[in-house]
Design an enzyme around this catalytic site. Structure first.
Site, PDB file in Angstrom:
ATOM      1  N   CYS A 143      44.578  35.014  28.772  1.00 14.98           N
ATOM      2  CA  CYS A 143      43.474  35.800  28.209  1.00 14.98           C
ATOM      3  C   CYS A 143      43.309  35.465  26.728  1.00 14.98           C
ATOM      4  O   CYS A 143      42.194  35.382  26.203  1.00 14.98           O
ATOM      5  CB  CYS A 143      43.752  37.294  28.366  1.00 14.98           C
ATOM      6  SG  CYS A 143      43.914  37.865  30.065  1.00 14.98           S
ATOM      7  N   HIS A 189      40.362  35.011  23.883  1.00 14.43           N
ATOM      8  CA  HIS A 189      40.184  36.268  23.149  1.00 14.43           C
ATOM      9  C   HIS A 189      41.350  36.602  22.222  1.00 14.43           C
ATOM     10  O   HIS A 189      41.564  37.762  21.894  1.00 14.43           O
ATOM     11  CB  HIS A 189      39.986  37.412  24.149  1.00 14.43           C
ATOM     12  CG  HIS A 189      38.779  37.243  25.018  1.00 14.43           C
ATOM     13  ND1 HIS A 189      37.490  37.361  24.538  1.00 14.43           N
ATOM     14  CD2 HIS A 189      38.662  36.956  26.344  1.00 14.43           C
ATOM     15  CE1 HIS A 189      36.633  37.163  25.519  1.00 14.43           C
ATOM     16  NE2 HIS A 189      37.310  36.898  26.628  1.00 14.43           N
ATOM     17  N   ARG A 205      34.881  42.371  35.851  1.00 11.84           N
ATOM     18  CA  ARG A 205      34.973  41.471  34.710  1.00 11.84           C
ATOM     19  C   ARG A 205      36.349  40.800  34.665  1.00 11.84           C
ATOM     20  O   ARG A 205      36.471  39.583  34.468  1.00 11.84           O
ATOM     21  CB  ARG A 205      34.718  42.261  33.429  1.00 11.84           C
ATOM     22  CG  ARG A 205      34.968  41.525  32.121  1.00 11.84           C
ATOM     23  CD  ARG A 205      33.969  40.446  31.859  1.00 11.84           C
ATOM     24  NE  ARG A 205      34.346  39.159  32.424  1.00 11.84           N
ATOM     25  CZ  ARG A 205      33.646  38.053  32.312  1.00 11.84           C
ATOM     26  NH1 ARG A 205      32.491  38.063  31.673  1.00 11.84           N
ATOM     27  NH2 ARG A 205      34.055  36.930  32.830  1.00 11.84           N
ATOM     28  N   CYS A 261      37.599  36.876  35.081  1.00  9.08           N
ATOM     29  CA  CYS A 261      38.449  36.200  34.096  1.00  9.08           C
ATOM     30  C   CYS A 261      39.611  35.493  34.791  1.00  9.08           C
ATOM     31  O   CYS A 261      39.973  34.368  34.426  1.00  9.08           O
ATOM     32  CB  CYS A 261      38.987  37.204  33.078  1.00  9.08           C
ATOM     33  SG  CYS A 261      37.758  37.759  31.878  1.00  9.08           S
TER      34      CYS A 261
END
Length: 271
Positions: free
Chosen positions: A180, A184, A228, A232
């Site tokens: 992740c 991000h 969402r 991902c």
């Protein structure tokens, strides 16, 4: 020839500077264009259709028990919707676990209305009662729009899931060796024209956590946080996580706590 070299160097330097300025201007205009698009979408967002459907489903007697969700406790008391989403995920004593909005809605649909929560969790997004969960999530989140994200970290399980979510956020794996944090975990990153919010800091970027559920123009569907996160995992080439699984809730806790203080930006109805 020696006299021309400084002139050539000057020309090259000026050319590089102009190219760099043009690139920065193009980048800025792209970001501005996306901001304008979001502003236009806020005025007449298609998500309003899902919100209206969810509001109706909340009060409609449904399921084997022919009951409504008016007594569903989302953390602030039975039937209290306003402000509840801004404090989720959180610990629930009746289920003995930390739950996000979608998994909590499943619990209420099972206990109050008699639906089979496990069966709904296995249903593809946008299909059957899974579509009802998405509409209900749109309605509940809309009732927290503009409020400050304020996830609790009092219960030991809330703290444990934050730590688990943090580990999952930085875990790298799969054929792409992604995490992740690859997208991000740094400020100022983007993919094509899409700015990527940095989800590590507090208060976190509201676009990253506080704006879901959200209507995706690319697919013409409303996506909840569970959907969402599922996408991902797909982009990282990881196996899909189970709907409402502990790892997805833990990631929600991690992002949500980091977003504490940011304003909830999920779509809402203009009343």
């Amino acid at each position: 020839m020696p006299r021309r070299r400084p002139q050539l160097a000057t020309v090259l330097t000026l050319g590089l500077a102009l190219a760099s300025s043009a690139a920065l201007a193009q980048q800025k205009s792209a970001a501005d264009g996306i901001a304008e698009y979001r502003a236009m979408l806020a005025d007449g967002n298609p998500a309003e259709l899902f919100i209206a459907k969810g509001e109706s489903l909340w009060t409609e007697p449904r399921g084997p028990k022919k009951a409504s969700l008016s007594q569903c406790d989302l953390g602030l008391g039975a039937g209290v919707v306003k402000g509840a989403w801004a404090q989720l995920p959180r610990w629930f004593a009746d289920t003995g676990r930390v739950q996000d909005l979608e998994s909590r809605l499943l619990s209420c649909m099972e206990t109050l209305q008699g639906f089979n929560a496990a069966e709904i969790a296995r249903t593809p997004f946008g299909k059957g009662e899974q579509a009802s969960v998405e509409a209900l999530a749109a309605y509940v989140s809309s009732e927290s729009s503009g409020m400050k994200i304020n996830l609790p970290q009092r219960h030991p399980e809330e703290k444990r899931l934050y730590a688990l979510g943090q580990r999952a956020f930085y875990f790298r794996g799969g054929p792409m060796d992604f995490a992740c944090a690859t997208c991000h975990g740094e400020a100022g990153k983007r993919i094509r024209l899409q700015d990527l919010p940095d989800l590590r800091s507090n208060p976190g970027d509201g676009v990253g956590f506080a704006a879901w559920p959200a209507y995706r123009l690319s697919s013409g569907e409303l996506w909840t946080m569970q959907r969402r996160l599922n996408d991902c995992f797909r982009q990282q080439r990881f196996p899909y996580p189970g709907f409402g699984s502990e790892i997805t809730v833990a990631l929600g806790v991690y992002m949500g706590v980091n977003a504490n203080g940011a304003a909830a930006a999920a779509p809402s109805l203009k009343r």
